[in-house]
Design an enzyme around this catalytic site. Structure first.
Site, mmCIF file in Angstrom:
data_model
loop_
_atom_site.group_PDB
_atom_site.id
_atom_site.type_symbol
_atom_site.label_atom_id
_atom_site.label_comp_id
_atom_site.label_asym_id
_atom_site.label_seq_id
_atom_site.Cartn_x
_atom_site.Cartn_y
_atom_site.Cartn_z
ATOM 1 N N GLN A 136 24.652 13.886 66.931
ATOM 2 C CA GLN A 136 24.929 15.103 67.096
ATOM 3 C C GLN A 136 23.779 15.875 66.624
ATOM 4 O O GLN A 136 23.564 16.333 65.223
ATOM 5 C CB GLN A 136 26.145 15.630 66.649
ATOM 6 C CG GLN A 136 26.784 17.149 66.841
ATOM 7 C CD GLN A 136 27.981 17.541 66.291
ATOM 8 O OE1 GLN A 136 28.369 17.018 65.195
ATOM 9 N NE2 GLN A 136 28.790 18.517 66.781
ATOM 10 N N GLY A 137 22.910 16.633 67.292
ATOM 11 C CA GLY A 137 22.011 17.476 66.941
ATOM 12 C C GLY A 137 22.333 18.817 67.078
ATOM 13 O O GLY A 137 21.718 19.714 67.989
ATOM 14 N N SER A 139 23.430 21.335 63.618
ATOM 15 C CA SER A 139 23.174 22.121 62.365
ATOM 16 C C SER A 139 21.598 22.052 62.130
ATOM 17 O O SER A 139 20.951 20.975 62.562
ATOM 18 C CB SER A 139 23.963 21.295 61.299
ATOM 19 O OG SER A 139 25.303 21.565 61.412
ATOM 20 N N SER A 171 24.316 13.104 61.492
ATOM 21 C CA SER A 171 25.330 11.860 60.983
ATOM 22 C C SER A 171 24.919 10.741 61.822
ATOM 23 O O SER A 171 24.818 10.873 63.162
ATOM 24 C CB SER A 171 26.962 12.139 61.111
ATOM 25 O OG SER A 171 27.086 13.178 60.090
ATOM 26 N N GLU A 254 36.107 17.946 67.561
ATOM 27 C CA GLU A 254 35.766 17.492 66.274
ATOM 28 C C GLU A 254 36.771 17.960 65.174
ATOM 29 O O GLU A 254 37.032 17.058 64.298
ATOM 30 C CB GLU A 254 34.267 17.948 65.913
ATOM 31 C CG GLU A 254 33.742 17.325 64.810
ATOM 32 C CD GLU A 254 32.175 17.646 64.457
ATOM 33 O OE1 GLU A 254 31.904 16.963 63.413
ATOM 34 O OE2 GLU A 254 31.846 18.753 64.794
ATOM 35 N N SER A 388 32.654 25.140 57.840
ATOM 36 C CA SER A 388 33.289 25.048 56.614
ATOM 37 C C SER A 388 34.698 25.682 56.711
ATOM 38 O O SER A 388 34.896 26.492 57.467
ATOM 39 C CB SER A 388 32.487 26.016 55.648
ATOM 40 O OG SER A 388 32.401 27.191 55.900
#
Length: 403
Positions: A136-137, A139, A171, A254, A388
């Site tokens: 997953q691109g 952040s 990740s 997610e 977060s």
């Protein structure tokens, strides 16, 4: 209140002859196909080798169970929420490996919803079979929870897009074949309105992956440098400039998945077993300590509340509705519970729980300690990734409470 098996807290909800037969079918399948090597790898840590995950995914796909949450039209089994959750419970309690989460739970559903027929035909089958893995691109070094501020750009050039920028916390990027990438295509638009989603082959020239080692001494995340990467125009997912909407839906999925209810149930049951197996300095089972008993009962009660909420959202998803801001509540409660579970495990295990990759030679306590410290260290991040918990509370305040 304690949990003692996979079905304890949900049997009242799923206790029908048909669902009992389905649970038995799943257990029989796991007993036949899940081997000791896969089980030991899953118990020992969170960072499994690709070959192990791919082998289990291929086994599930041959049975037609490669993606329990996908519709039948896309290659899934077409299960209702009850069967899907039973399957997740049973695989968690059997210590079966998780599949390629980014492909199965994020890229796949996104392509099912927004991808072109050609994209679905190209990318969905190898996700199901375990032949291709995804990353997953999203952040960036200065765009984490504030994702709309990302700086990676994609500009059209002939029949291609030229992409430049940097991503972090990628990740699984070191073993991924494909990436779904969020990039800015409209530099003069408002931040959320100027983003688009792309599929990028990880072998494309101009991509440089560098490892980031986490506190548990594992390699699961990476930094990615993107220098004049040329991707075909057909790799745009959906409509240009609509990437923010696709990303919000994807992140909500997610967050539901990151609640990890079934795996937390397995861990709480294991804590109960540990408390009955291990003894204090006076030789008494730890479960007889009122403080330990209350702590386990609190975990079990909080889990039942989480599970009830997860089942409600899963039912909405199965009906074709995105979870929306409710996913933020699941992410907060699920991630906090995961951290409390590992903290409790280390309290019960004492010094035996402190060794990374413990050696089993000294007896049952060492074997019981397998994987707990790695999970505890890695789970420091669960309240941070996928947005977060502080950001999730802001989403809840604005979207659910109208503050």
């Amino acid at each position: 209140m304690t949990l003692s098996s996979a079905s304890d807290a949900t049997m009242g909800l799923f206790d029908t002859p048909e669902l009992r037969r389905f649970r038995a079918e799943v257990r029989d399948f796991l007993a036949e196909h899940l081997d000791a090597e896969m089980v030991q790898a899953t118990r020992a840590g969170l960072h499994l080798e690709r070959a192990t995950v791919a082998r289990w995914q291929a086994t599930l796909d041959r049975r037609g169970w490669g993606a329990p949450h996908w519709p039948a039209a896309a290659g899934g089994p077409g299960w209702d929420e009850a069967r899907r959750y039973i399957f997740e419970e049973e695989t968690a309690f059997a210590d079966a490996p998780l599949g390629d989460v980014l492909g199965l739970f994020l890229a796949g559903p996104m392509l099912i919803a927004e991808g072109s027929p050609a994209q679905k035909a190209r990318y969905l089958p190898p996700i199901l079979s375990g032949d291709e893995f995804w990353c997953q691109g999203f952040s960036e070094p200065n765009a984490g929870s504030d994702l709309a501020s990302l700086k990676t750009t994609a500009r059209p050039q002939g029949g291609h897009w030229i992409v430049n920028g940097q991503k972090t916390w990628l990740s699984g990027g070191h073993m991924a074949d494909q990436m779904f990438l969020l990039a800015r295509t409209e530099p003069d638009a408002k931040p959320q309105a100027g983003l688009s989603m792309f599929v990028v082959d990880m072998q494309t020239p101009g991509l440089t992956v560098q490892p980031i080692l986490t506190i548990d001494e594992g390699h699961s995340v990476n930094a990615l440098f993107i220098d004049d990467v040329k991707i075909p125009a057909g790799q745009l997912v959906g409509e240009r400039g609509k990437g923010w909407g696709y990303a919000k839906d994807l992140l909500a999925r997610e967050r539901v998945n990151n609640a990890q209810a079934a795996r937390s149930k397995r861990d709480i049951v294991e804590l109960d077993r540990l408390a009955r197996t291990l003894h204090d300095a006076q030789g008494r089972p730890l479960i007889d300590d009122p403080v330990v008993h209350r702590r386990l009962a609190s975990l079990a009660a909080d889990f039942v509340a989480l599970e009830s909420a997860v089942l409600g959202v899963v039912a909405e998803q199965m009906a074709g509705h995105e979870p929306g801001p409710a996913a933020s509540t699941l992410k907060i409660r699920g991630s906090e519970l995961q951290q409390r579970v590992t903290e409790t495990a280390l309290t019960l295990l004492g010094p035996a729980g402190m060794a990374l990759q413990p050696v089993y030679a000294s007896g049952p306590v060492d074997e019981a300690a397998t994987g707990w410290i790695e999970r505890h260290l890695f789970r420091r991040v669960v309240t941070i990734y996928a947005g977060s918990n502080e950001i999730q509370k802001t989403i809840i305040a604005k979207s659910l409470l109208g503050m």
